[in-house]
Design an enzyme around this catalytic site. Structure first.
Site, PDB file in Angstrom:
ATOM      1  N   HIS A  55       0.846  -1.194   0.000  1.00 56.87           N
ATOM      2  CA  HIS A  55       0.000   0.000   0.000  1.00 56.87           C
ATOM      3  C   HIS A  55       0.885   1.250   0.000  1.00 56.87           C
ATOM      4  O   HIS A  55       2.103   1.166   0.182  1.00 56.87           O
ATOM      5  CB  HIS A  55      -0.956   0.016   1.207  1.00 56.87           C
ATOM      6  CG  HIS A  55      -0.270  -0.116   2.524  1.00 56.87           C
ATOM      7  ND1 HIS A  55      -0.443  -1.197   3.355  1.00 56.87           N
ATOM      8  CD2 HIS A  55       0.625   0.683   3.141  1.00 56.87           C
ATOM      9  CE1 HIS A  55       0.295  -1.042   4.427  1.00 56.87           C
ATOM     10  NE2 HIS A  55       0.964   0.088   4.314  1.00 56.87           N
TER      11      HIS A  55
HETATM   12  C1  T46 Z   1       2.763   0.635   6.942  1.00 59.69           C
HETATM   13  C2  T46 Z   1       3.417  -0.647   7.250  1.00 59.69           C
HETATM   14  C3  T46 Z   1       4.914  -0.490   7.447  1.00 59.69           C
HETATM   15  C4  T46 Z   1      -4.846  -0.263  13.248  1.00 59.69           C
HETATM   16  O1  T46 Z   1      -6.006  -0.456  13.723  1.00 59.69           O
HETATM   17  N1  T46 Z   1      -4.097   0.804  13.662  1.00 59.69           N
HETATM   18  C5  T46 Z   1      -2.858   1.053  13.187  1.00 59.69           C
HETATM   19  O2  T46 Z   1      -2.211   2.039  13.591  1.00 59.69           O
HETATM   20  C6  T46 Z   1      -2.315   0.173  12.190  1.00 59.69           C
HETATM   21  C7  T46 Z   1      -0.925   0.415  11.611  1.00 59.69           C
HETATM   22  C8  T46 Z   1      -3.072  -0.899  11.787  1.00 59.69           C
HETATM   23  N2  T46 Z   1      -4.312  -1.104  12.321  1.00 59.69           N
HETATM   24  C9  T46 Z   1      -5.074  -2.284  11.879  1.00 59.69           C
HETATM   25  C10 T46 Z   1      -5.540  -2.235  10.438  1.00 59.69           C
HETATM   26  C11 T46 Z   1      -5.579  -3.696  10.056  1.00 59.69           C
HETATM   27  O3  T46 Z   1      -6.829  -4.249  10.442  1.00 59.69           O
HETATM   28  O4  T46 Z   1      -4.242  -3.432  11.987  1.00 59.69           O
HETATM   29  C12 T46 Z   1      -4.481  -4.338  10.932  1.00 59.69           C
HETATM   30  C13 T46 Z   1      -3.206  -4.625  10.147  1.00 59.69           C
HETATM   31  O5  T46 Z   1      -2.776  -3.434   9.475  1.00 59.69           O
HETATM   32  P1  T46 Z   1      -2.116  -3.466   7.998  1.00 59.69           P
HETATM   33  O6  T46 Z   1      -2.741  -4.555   7.220  1.00 59.69           O
HETATM   34  O7  T46 Z   1      -2.215  -2.073   7.442  1.00 59.69           O
HETATM   35  O8  T46 Z   1      -0.614  -3.839   8.321  1.00 59.69           O
HETATM   36  P2  T46 Z   1       0.647  -3.761   7.346  1.00 59.69           P
HETATM   37  O9  T46 Z   1       1.744  -4.474   8.040  1.00 59.69           O
HETATM   38  O10 T46 Z   1       0.321  -4.209   5.976  1.00 59.69           O
HETATM   39  O11 T46 Z   1       1.013  -2.208   7.237  1.00 59.69           O
HETATM   40  C14 T46 Z   1       1.439  -1.484   8.379  1.00 59.69           C
HETATM   41  C15 T46 Z   1       0.816  -0.085   8.375  1.00 59.69           C
HETATM   42  O12 T46 Z   1      -0.622  -0.177   8.271  1.00 59.69           O
HETATM   43  C16 T46 Z   1       1.317   0.774   7.251  1.00 59.69           C
HETATM   44  O13 T46 Z   1       1.005   2.120   7.555  1.00 59.69           O
HETATM   45  O14 T46 Z   1       3.343   1.504   6.300  1.00 59.69           O
HETATM   46  O15 T46 Z   1       2.854  -1.349   8.370  1.00 59.69           O
END
Ligand code: T46
Length: 153
Positions: A55
C-alpha cells in the site's frame, strides 16, 4: 511519476564499554525526524518469509526501524523499485507520503517498529497498485496545474 522520496537516517546510539550493559538508541520528533509523532506501532512474533504492506499513504510520514532481526522494505515510486534492508537497530528509514511499500521478513522474530505523523486513518491508504498508479497520474496533473497558477498570459 514520483521520485523515490525516502531517506536513511542514523538513529543516535549510546554504546557502553561494558557490553553486558546493552545499547540505547533514540530519536526525537521534530528534531531528528521532520514530523511530530502521533502514533507508534510495531509488528512482532513474525516468521521469516512473511510479506506485509502492499500500500501507499496519501498523507502519512513514517520512520521505520528494526530493533531486532532483518526486514527488507521494497519501495516503488510507480517508475522505479528499490529495496532497503533494515538489518541494524540504528538504521532508520524515513518515508515521505506517496511511496508504495512492501515488507519481507528475512529472519524469524524480526521486529518492525514504526512512528507515524498521522493517527490511523484507513481512508488515506491506497491498497491497490492500479489505484496507486492512477493516484500518481492524477496527482501529477494537479501539481502541474498548481505550478502554472499565477503565471500570466
Ligand atoms: C505501513 C506498514 C509499514 C490499526 O487499527 N491501527 C494502526 O495504527 C495500524 C498500523 C493498523 N491497524 C489495523 C488495520 C488492520 O486491520 O491493523 C491491521 C493490520 O494493518 P495493515 O494490514 O495495514 O498492516 P501492514 O503491516 O500491511 O502495514 C502497516 C501499516 O498499516 C502501514 O502504515 O506503512 O505497516
Amino acid at each position: 511519476m514520483m521520485t523515490m522520496n525516502y531517506k536513511m537516517i542514523k538513529i543516535k546510539t549510546i554504546s557502553n564499554q561494558d557490553s553486558s550493559y546493552g545499547e540505547l538508541s533514540f530519536f526525537e520528533g521534530e528534531k531528528d525526524i521532520p514530523f511530530a509523532i502521533k502514533r507508534v506501532y510495531f509488528i512482532y512474533e513474525t516468521q521469516k518469509g512473511m510479506h506485509r504492506g502492499f500500500h501507499a499513504h496519501k498523507q502519512n510520514w513514517q520512520l521505520l526501524f528494526c530493533p531486532y532481526g532483518k526486514i527488507d522494505i521494497i519501495l516503488d515510486s510507480g517508475s522505479e523499485r528499490e529495496t532497503v534492508s533494515l538489518d541494524d537497530p540504528s538504521k532508520g528509514l524515513l518515508l515521505h507520503p506517496g511511496l508504495w511499500r512492501e515488507m519481507i521478513w528475512r529472519q524469524d522474530s524480526s521486529v518492525l517498529c514504526v512512528v507515524a505523523s498521522e493517527y490511523y486513518n484507513p481512508k488515506e491508504y491506497i491498497c491497490n497498485y492500479r489505484d496507486y498508479l492512477r493516484y500518481l497520474h492524477e496527482k501529477k496533473q494537479v501539481d502541474g496545474l498548481e505550478s502554472c497558477a499565477g503565471e500570466g498570459p
